[in-house]
Design an enzyme around this catalytic site. Structure first.
Site, PDB file in Angstrom:
ATOM      1  N   ASN A  78       0.725  -1.173   0.092  1.00 58.23           N
ATOM      2  CA  ASN A  78      -0.067  -0.005   0.110  1.00 58.23           C
ATOM      3  C   ASN A  78       0.943   1.149   0.015  1.00 58.23           C
ATOM      4  O   ASN A  78       1.531   1.470   0.953  1.00 58.23           O
ATOM      5  CB  ASN A  78      -0.806  -0.057   1.457  1.00 58.23           C
TER       6      ASN A  78
ATOM      7  N   LYS B 214       0.216   4.339  -0.283  1.00 57.36           N
ATOM      8  CA  LYS B 214      -0.518   5.271   0.167  1.00 57.36           C
ATOM      9  C   LYS B 214      -0.327   6.681  -0.591  1.00 57.36           C
ATOM     10  O   LYS B 214      -0.060   6.659  -1.659  1.00 57.36           O
ATOM     11  CB  LYS B 214      -0.081   5.549   1.865  1.00 57.36           C
TER      12      LYS B 214
ATOM     13  N   HIS C  62      -9.409   0.765   5.218  1.00 55.41           N
ATOM     14  CA  HIS C  62      -8.005   0.992   5.729  1.00 55.41           C
ATOM     15  C   HIS C  62      -8.315   1.939   6.842  1.00 55.41           C
ATOM     16  O   HIS C  62      -9.202   2.882   7.000  1.00 55.41           O
ATOM     17  CB  HIS C  62      -7.089   1.661   4.861  1.00 55.41           C
TER      18      HIS C  62
ATOM     19  N   GLU D 230      -6.725   4.375   8.001  1.00 52.46           N
ATOM     20  CA  GLU D 230      -6.722   5.998   7.628  1.00 52.46           C
ATOM     21  C   GLU D 230      -7.985   6.459   6.800  1.00 52.46           C
ATOM     22  O   GLU D 230      -8.112   7.572   7.162  1.00 52.46           O
ATOM     23  CB  GLU D 230      -5.407   5.989   6.731  1.00 52.46           C
TER      24      GLU D 230
ATOM     25  N   GLU E 124      -4.824  -5.117  10.643  1.00 57.54           N
ATOM     26  CA  GLU E 124      -3.892  -4.185  10.933  1.00 57.54           C
ATOM     27  C   GLU E 124      -4.350  -3.404  12.157  1.00 57.54           C
ATOM     28  O   GLU E 124      -4.932  -2.474  11.963  1.00 57.54           O
ATOM     29  CB  GLU E 124      -3.800  -2.968   9.552  1.00 57.54           C
TER      30      GLU E 124
ATOM     31  N   GLY F 181       3.001   2.223  10.842  1.00 59.25           N
ATOM     32  CA  GLY F 181       3.666   3.509  10.600  1.00 59.25           C
ATOM     33  C   GLY F 181       4.668   3.763  12.116  1.00 59.25           C
ATOM     34  O   GLY F 181       5.001   4.851  11.909  1.00 59.25           O
TER      35      GLY F 181
ATOM     36  N   SER G 104       3.933  -2.036  10.415  1.00 62.95           N
ATOM     37  CA  SER G 104       5.374  -1.943  10.730  1.00 62.95           C
ATOM     38  C   SER G 104       5.929  -3.325  10.232  1.00 62.95           C
ATOM     39  O   SER G 104       6.826  -3.947  11.030  1.00 62.95           O
ATOM     40  CB  SER G 104       5.530  -1.829  12.228  1.00 62.95           C
TER      41      SER G 104
HETATM   42  P1  13P Z   1       3.203   0.331   7.697  1.00 63.42           P
HETATM   43  O1  13P Z   1       3.720  -0.863   7.261  1.00 63.42           O
HETATM   44  O2  13P Z   1       4.008   1.693   7.115  1.00 63.42           O
HETATM   45  O3  13P Z   1       3.262   0.222   9.053  1.00 63.42           O
HETATM   46  O4  13P Z   1       1.671   0.506   7.079  1.00 63.42           O
HETATM   47  C1  13P Z   1       0.787  -0.631   6.857  1.00 63.42           C
HETATM   48  C2  13P Z   1      -0.462  -0.357   6.426  1.00 63.42           C
HETATM   49  O5  13P Z   1      -1.236   0.503   6.777  1.00 63.42           O
HETATM   50  C3  13P Z   1      -0.609  -1.009   5.079  1.00 63.42           C
HETATM   51  O6  13P Z   1      -1.877  -0.763   4.727  1.00 63.42           O
END
Ligand code: 13P
Length: 253
Positions: A9, A11, A98, A100, A170, A176, A216
């Site tokens: 992803n 983003k 997601h 976010e 997740e 992150g 992560s």
């Molecule tokens: P990170 O791997 O940067 O923690 O993000 C995970 C994520 O949100 C994948 O959709």
């Protein structure tokens, strides 16, 4: 046998040229090693879907996915992207739910259930995300929360539709942050999710549904996470932006 899978992803990162370069590096390194039964999915920003899919379509087992879609077929929804638009760019997957999108764009389970239905109705495969925040885990509400996300977001689907869903667990506190769920925490939640599937659907649906871990995940911890019985791969954020790291994670499967 369920599929193992890794999705990246990206983003809201990268310029168009950086996205093309990254996709080309990944594609060239995967050229002869990918299996159609182990999908690798690159999920760039919407504006780059066509450019990235023109690269992924040359490699067996490598696919492009969008990061969101609208729940309506088309119409006056300024700034949005429809399922048909995503498909017309050559993408075959979409990430929905997601954290976010849930947090910053107020997408709730009811809205997500409509998006899932729309995507599947038009033939897009869905990677559906779920996961709890830190306060929810600390107050031991994480199982209830994930159950509610799946019940309201996914469990209206028929068995046939459910077979087109990949679930990504997740935990928000791991996204992150550099704090990864332990392999025990991941396995416990993945097994719980599979048990929910078993309660609602036939055993075959539960057995065949791929459940990815995200948060992560990196080349150092991917292997021990992916070795867990109910962890079928990963949804990767930051580490998917570097070809070396993403390839190392894929090779941890
Ligand atoms: P990170 O791997 O940067 O923690 O993000 C995970 C994520 O949100 C994948 O959709």
């Amino acid at each position: 046998m369920r599929k193992q899978m890794v999705a990246g992803n990206w983003k809201m990162n990268l310029t168009l040229q950086e996205a093309i370069d990254l996709a080309e590096q990944i594609a060239s390194r995967l050229k002869d090693s990918t299996e159609a039964s182990t999908p690798i999915v690159l999920c760039p920003p919407a504006g780059y879907l066509q450019a990235v899919s023109s690269i992924t379509k040359e490699i067996r087992g490598l696919y492009t996915g969008a990061q969101n879609c609208h729940q309506e077929v088309s119409g006056a929804y300024t700034g949005e992207i429809s399922v048909a638009m995503i498909q017309s760019c050559g993408a075959e997957y979409v990430i929905l739910g997601h954290s976010e999108r849930r947090a910053y764009f107020h997408e709730d389970n009811i809205l997500l259930s409509k998006k899932v239905k729309r995507a599947l109705a038009q033939g897009l495969k869905v990677i559906f995300c779920c996961g709890e925040t830190l306060p929810e885990r600390e107050s031991e509400k994480h199982f209830d929360l994930v159950k509610q996300q799946l019940q309201e977001g996914l469990f209206h689907l028929s068995e046939e539709e459910m077979s087109l869903i990949t679930i990504a667990y997740e935990p928000v506190w791991a996204i992150g942050t550099g704090v990864t769920a332990t392999k025990e925490q991941a396995q416990e939640m993945h097994a719980f999710i599979r048990s929910l599937l078993r309660e609602i659907y036939a055993n075959s649906v539960a057995d065949n549904c791929s459940i990815l871990y995200g948060g992560s995940c990196n080349p150092k911890n991917a292997k021990e996470l992916f070795e867990q019985e109910d962890v079928d791969g990963g949804l990767i954020g930051g580490a998917s932006l570097k070809a070396e790291d993403f390839l190392a994670i894929i090779h941890s499967l």
